[in-house]
Scaffold this active site. Structure first.
Site, PDB file in Angstrom:
ATOM      1  CB  SER A   7      -9.078  -8.426   9.698  1.00  0.00           C
ATOM      2  OG  SER A   7      -9.002  -7.122   9.226  1.00  0.00           O
ATOM      3  CD  GLU A   9      -0.831  -5.718   4.973  1.00  0.00           C
ATOM      4  OE1 GLU A   9      -1.420  -5.805   4.607  1.00  0.00           O
ATOM      5  OE2 GLU A   9       0.265  -5.466   4.984  1.00  0.00           O
ATOM      6  CG  ASP A 101       3.406  -0.170  -4.877  1.00  0.00           C
ATOM      7  OD1 ASP A 101       2.542   0.453  -5.205  1.00  0.00           O
ATOM      8  OD2 ASP A 101       4.085  -0.911  -3.765  1.00  0.00           O
ATOM      9  CG  PHE A 211       6.525   1.305   5.080  1.00  0.00           C
ATOM     10  CD1 PHE A 211       6.283   1.823   3.700  1.00  0.00           C
ATOM     11  CD2 PHE A 211       5.799   0.741   5.794  1.00  0.00           C
ATOM     12  CE1 PHE A 211       5.306   0.700   3.074  1.00  0.00           C
ATOM     13  CE2 PHE A 211       4.868  -0.130   5.681  1.00  0.00           C
ATOM     14  CZ  PHE A 211       4.929  -0.615   4.156  1.00  0.00           C
ATOM     15  CG  HIS A 260      -6.714  -5.017   7.708  1.00  0.00           C
ATOM     16  ND1 HIS A 260      -6.837  -6.854   8.165  1.00  0.00           N
ATOM     17  CD2 HIS A 260      -5.752  -4.704   7.255  1.00  0.00           C
ATOM     18  CE1 HIS A 260      -6.128  -7.072   7.403  1.00  0.00           C
ATOM     19  NE2 HIS A 260      -5.309  -6.202   6.819  1.00  0.00           N
TER      20      HIS A 260
END
Length: 289
Positions: A7, A9, A101, A211, A260
Site C-alpha cells: 500500500s 501513502e 499534530d 524528519f 506500507h
C-alpha cells in the site's frame, strides 16, 4: 516466493507543480494494484480540503481503494463526523484515524472545546457509524510524548480495543526495530498480523534524517557513513534501493504479510523496490486472432 501485498501513502498538493507530481506518482504506482492508498492531513489540519479533493479524485480516476487521514485537531466532533460522512457519501470507506499534530506554534496538543479529546474517541465514533475500516498509527520506537518505554504498545492496544482494524507504523531504518515492536505487541495480546510496517525509501538522506529526528526515530550511524560515501560516488539512489529492498525482504522472511510505503509523492524508488520484491504491474492479455 509470492509477491507481497503493498500500500502507498501520498500527501495532498499545495501548488500546481506539486499537483502534477502527485498525479504522476499515482499513475506510476497504481498499476502495482495496492491494497489501498492513503492521503495525509497537513499539521494542524491545514490541508483538510486538499486532502478531501485528492482522496475523491484518486478514487474516481484511478479506481483505487483510498483511505483518508482524519484527525482530532481544530474541529468539533460534529465537524469531524461531517467530514467522515462526506467521505462515505463519496464511496470512501477507509479512514486513517490520528490524533494529529497541533497547529504550528501551539506547542502541545489541546483538544477543541467541542472536539474529540483523543484518538480513542475518534476511532469509537467512526466505528459506531458502521461505514468505515479504520486504521491507526503505531510507533515502533518511543514516541516523543510517551511516558515510558511500554506506553506506545499499551496505547496501541487501547486503539484496537476502541475498534481499530489495522495499524500502520512510523518509519524505521532497520528491520529489527519493527520485529522487536511486533514481539512486544504480541506479548501484550495484540494480533501482530494487524500491524503494517511503514517503509520510507530514502530519496534524500539529509531530509529524511531531519524528519526522523523530529519524530523520534533513531538514526543508525552506519547509515550516515553509507550515504556520505554514496554521495561522493553519485550512487545515492542505488544505495537507497538496495537498503530498502533488503530490509523489506527481511521483514517478509519473518512473516510480515504486507508493506506500507511512504512515497513522499515520488514514485521511482518505491516502484523500484516493489519491482525488486516481485510486485510488478498486472499485464492484461489481449485476444489475438
Amino acid at each position: 516466493m509470492t509477491a507481497p501485498r503493498v500500500s502507498f501513502e501520498f500527501f495532498p498538493p499545495k501548488s500546481l507543480e506539486a499537483s502534477f507530481r502527485l498525479w504522476d506518482t499515482v499513475r506510476m504506482l497504481a498499476p502495482l494494484k495496492p491494497d489501498f492508498v492513503s492521503v495525509t492531513y497537513g499539521a494542524g489540519g491545514t490541508t483538510r480540503q486538499l486532502t478531501h479533493e485528492a482522496v475523491t479524485t484518486i478514487g474516481r480516476e484511478f479506481d483505487l481503494n483510498v483511505a483518508a487521514h482524519l484527525t482530532c485537531v481544530d474541529a468539533s466532533r460534529a465537524e469531524t463526523l461531517e467530514i467522515a460522512r462526506g467521505y462515505a457519501a463519496a464511496g470512501v470507506n477507509q479512514i486513517v484515524a490520528l490524533r494529529g499534530d497541533p497547529p504550528k506554534g501551539q506547542g502541545a496538543f489541546r483538544p477543541h472545546a467541542d472536539g474529540f479529546a483523543n484518538v480513542l474517541e475518534l476511532i469509537a465514533a467512526l466505528k459506531e457509524t458502521g461505514d468505515f475500516t479504520v486504521r491507526v498509527g503505531a510507533y515502533p520506537e518511543r514516541h516523543p510524548e510517551a511516558a515510558d518505554d511500554g506506553a506506545d504498545v499499551a496505547w496501541l492496544k487501547r486503539k484496537f480495543e476502541a475498534g481499530a482494524d489495522q495499524a500502520i507504523t512510523q518509519f524505521f531504518f532497520e528491520a529489527e526495530t519493527f520485529l522487536r515492536f511486533r514481539d512486544k505487541a504480541d506479548k501484550a495480546g495484540i494480533d501482530a498480523s494487524r500491524i503494517l510496517p511503514g517503509i520510507i525509501p530514502i530519496e534524500n538522506w539529509q531530509g529524511i534524517r531531519r524528519f526522523a529526528l523530529a519524530t523520534g526515530a533513531s538514526v543508525p550511524a552506519w547509515l550516515d557513513e553509507a550515504f556520505a560515501k554514496a554521495q561522493r560516488d553519485g550512487r545515492e539512489d542505488l544505495l537507497a534501493t538496495a537498503l530498502c529492498t533488503e530490509m523489506c525482504d527481511t521483514l517478509l522472511g519473518e512473516g510480515v504479510p504486507a508493506l506500507h510505503f511512504y512515497t513522499l509523492n515520488r514514485a521511482s524508488l518505491t516502484r523500484d523496490v516493489c519491482y525488486a520484491l516481485g510486485v510488478t504491474p498486472a499485464v492484461a492479455l489481449q485476444h489475438v486472432a
